[in-house]
Design an enzyme around this catalytic site. Structure first.
Site, PDB file in Angstrom:
ATOM      1  N   LYS A 195       0.887  -1.063  -0.056  1.00 10.28           N
ATOM      2  CA  LYS A 195       0.046   0.083  -0.026  1.00 10.28           C
ATOM      3  C   LYS A 195       0.796   1.213  -0.120  1.00 10.28           C
ATOM      4  CE  LYS A 195      -3.469   2.395   2.420  1.00 10.28           C
ATOM      5  NZ  LYS A 195      -4.441   2.591   3.715  1.00 10.28           N
ATOM      6  N   LYS A 248      -2.215  -1.496  -3.757  1.00  9.27           N
ATOM      7  CA  LYS A 248      -3.014  -0.247  -3.827  1.00  9.27           C
ATOM      8  C   LYS A 248      -2.213   1.017  -3.869  1.00  9.27           C
ATOM      9  CE  LYS A 248      -5.989   1.841  -0.485  1.00  9.27           C
ATOM     10  NZ  LYS A 248      -6.587   2.040   0.713  1.00  9.27           N
TER      11      LYS A 248
HETATM   12  C1  PBG Z   1      -7.321   3.563   5.631  1.00  9.21           C
HETATM   13  C2  PBG Z   1      -7.742   3.538   4.180  1.00  9.21           C
HETATM   14  C3  PBG Z   1      -7.221   4.236   3.170  1.00  9.21           C
HETATM   15  C4  PBG Z   1      -7.723   3.766   2.115  1.00  9.21           C
HETATM   16  C5  PBG Z   1      -8.525   2.561   2.366  1.00  9.21           C
HETATM   17  N1  PBG Z   1      -8.098   2.114   3.796  1.00  9.21           N
HETATM   18  C6  PBG Z   1      -6.929   5.693   3.303  1.00  9.21           C
HETATM   19  C7  PBG Z   1      -5.627   6.009   3.946  1.00  9.21           C
HETATM   20  O1  PBG Z   1      -4.736   4.992   4.033  1.00  9.21           O
HETATM   21  O2  PBG Z   1      -5.245   7.072   4.177  1.00  9.21           O
HETATM   22  C8  PBG Z   1      -7.869   4.422   0.792  1.00  9.21           C
HETATM   23  C9  PBG Z   1      -8.997   4.155  -0.212  1.00  9.21           C
HETATM   24  C10 PBG Z   1      -9.487   4.814  -1.356  1.00  9.21           C
HETATM   25  O3  PBG Z   1      -8.732   5.886  -1.500  1.00  9.21           O
HETATM   26  O4  PBG Z   1     -10.182   4.450  -1.902  1.00  9.21           O
HETATM   27  N2  PBG Z   1      -6.251   3.007   5.903  1.00  9.21           N
HETATM   28 ZN    ZN Z   2      -5.667   3.861   8.247  1.00  8.79          ZN
END
Ligand code: PBG
Ligand code: ZN
Length: 325
Positions: A195, A248
């Site tokens: 991620k 992601k």
């Molecule tokens: C929370 C989380 C996020 C997303 C999914 N889970 C945001 C982040 O890490 O700030 C992003 C999902 C999206 O942008 O569609 N940890």
């Molecule tokens: Zn988070």
């Protein structure tokens, strides 16, 4: 294979030929719909940067999820927006927390719909970080227990699968242990394994009210410049017991999807995030692109890169399109 002996256009001249030589397909089975649950009754708060998506109270969440299920979408990814936030994210693992309540209701009303829960603390901490904060450092090891408690409470409420998105080191093993010790060894973990620290999450943070109040997430989410590190992150989560791994965002990271596909034989998910959705919706609204075509092209590209499943805010529209075509 040189012109004029080889003419690639020969097999492009009809839709029948094109169908026969098509290498990649998109099916409704590949789609996972992210949904946002909030407390209250008959609430449907539009998310401005994500047209067509809403913060939904449980009654409306059931309606939306039923629509998804009837379209053939096998699963939803559930996010919660709690009433209260505090430094220890207590609403994240409360028995009557919003996700716990929403899961119970979903599994009660739509038992065959797979409910995956996002496991993180950022919606639940008052500072908006994904972990516990000491000074202004995000404390990795102090966070692990709370993540495990959160995942366990989701599973106890009936979640079919838990998906940690926090990017703390060691959380998959911690969650696996907690589940196993509590008789939940059958609950799989979908790990947000690679991620990235991405500006494409902007609209989501508006949707989930989860932007960090100070600093950013660069000390735990990955540097967009790194690819080899993604292999290490994913390998680590596999060794800790992840059942499905995720990359992601998706569109700007197709090379990572492709690389992980080559390296790892577990099912691979790609999360086409909020900013990817917002960009297509915005350009469509301006009349600058054909939104539906760009949507389908984007989804097939993510499949072609190697994803087995796609988390996408387009899930409903794509399912409808697949049904109509
Ligand atoms: C929370 C989380 C996020 C997303 C999914 N889970 C945001 C982040 O890490 O700030 C992003 C999902 C999206 O942008 O569609 N940890
Ligand atoms: Zn988070």
């Amino acid at each position: 294979m040189l012109f004029p002996d080889y003419r690639p256009r020969r097999l492009r001249q009809s839709e029948a030929f094109r169908r026969m030589i098509r290498e990649t397909t998109l099916s409704v089975d590949d789609l996972i719909l992210p949904v946002f649950a909030i407390n209250g009754k008959n609430v449907k708060n539009p998310i401005p940067s994500m047209p067509g998506h809403f913060q939904l109270s449980v009654d409306n969440l059931i309606k939306t999820s039923r629509k998804a299920f009837e379209l053939g979408i096998p699963a939803v990814m559930l996010f919660g927006i709690p009433d209260k936030k505090d430094p220890l994210a207590t609403s994240a693992y409360a028995k009557d927390g919003i996700v716990q309540k929403a899961v119970k209701s979903l599994k009660d009303k739509l038992p065959e719909l797979v409910v995956i829960t996002d496991v993180c603390l950022c919606q639940y901490t008052d500072h908006g970080h994904c972990g516990i904060v000491e000074g202004n450092i995000i404390d990795n090891d102090a966070t692990l227990d709370l993540l495990a408690r959160t995942a366990l409470s989701h599973a106890k409420a009936g979640a079919d699968m838990v998906a940690p998105s926090d990017m703390m080191d060691g959380r998959v093993a911690e969650i696996r242990n907690a589940l196993d010790e509590n008789g939940l060894s059958n609950i799989p973990i979908m790990s947000y394994a690679a991620k990235y620290c991405s500006a494409y999450y902007g609209p989501f943070r508006q949707a989930a009210d989860s932007a960090p109040k100070f600093g950013d997430r660069r000390t735990y989410q990955m540097d967009p410049a790194n690819a080899l590190e993604a292999v290490r992150e994913v390998t680590m989560d596999v060794e800790e017991g992840a059942d499905i791994i995720m990359v992601k965002p998706a569109l700007a990271y197709l090379d990572i999807i492709c690389r992980i596909r080559d390296e790892i034989d577990l099912p691979l998910a790609a999360y086409s995030v909020s900013g990817e959705y917002a960009m297509i919706k915005a350009a469509e609204k301006m009349g600058w692109i054909d939104g539906k075509k760009v949507m389908m092209e984007t989804l097939i590209a993510i499949k072609r890169a190697g994803a087995d499943m796609i988390l996408t805010y387009f899930a409903m529209e794509a399912a409808q399109e697949l049904r109509d075509s």
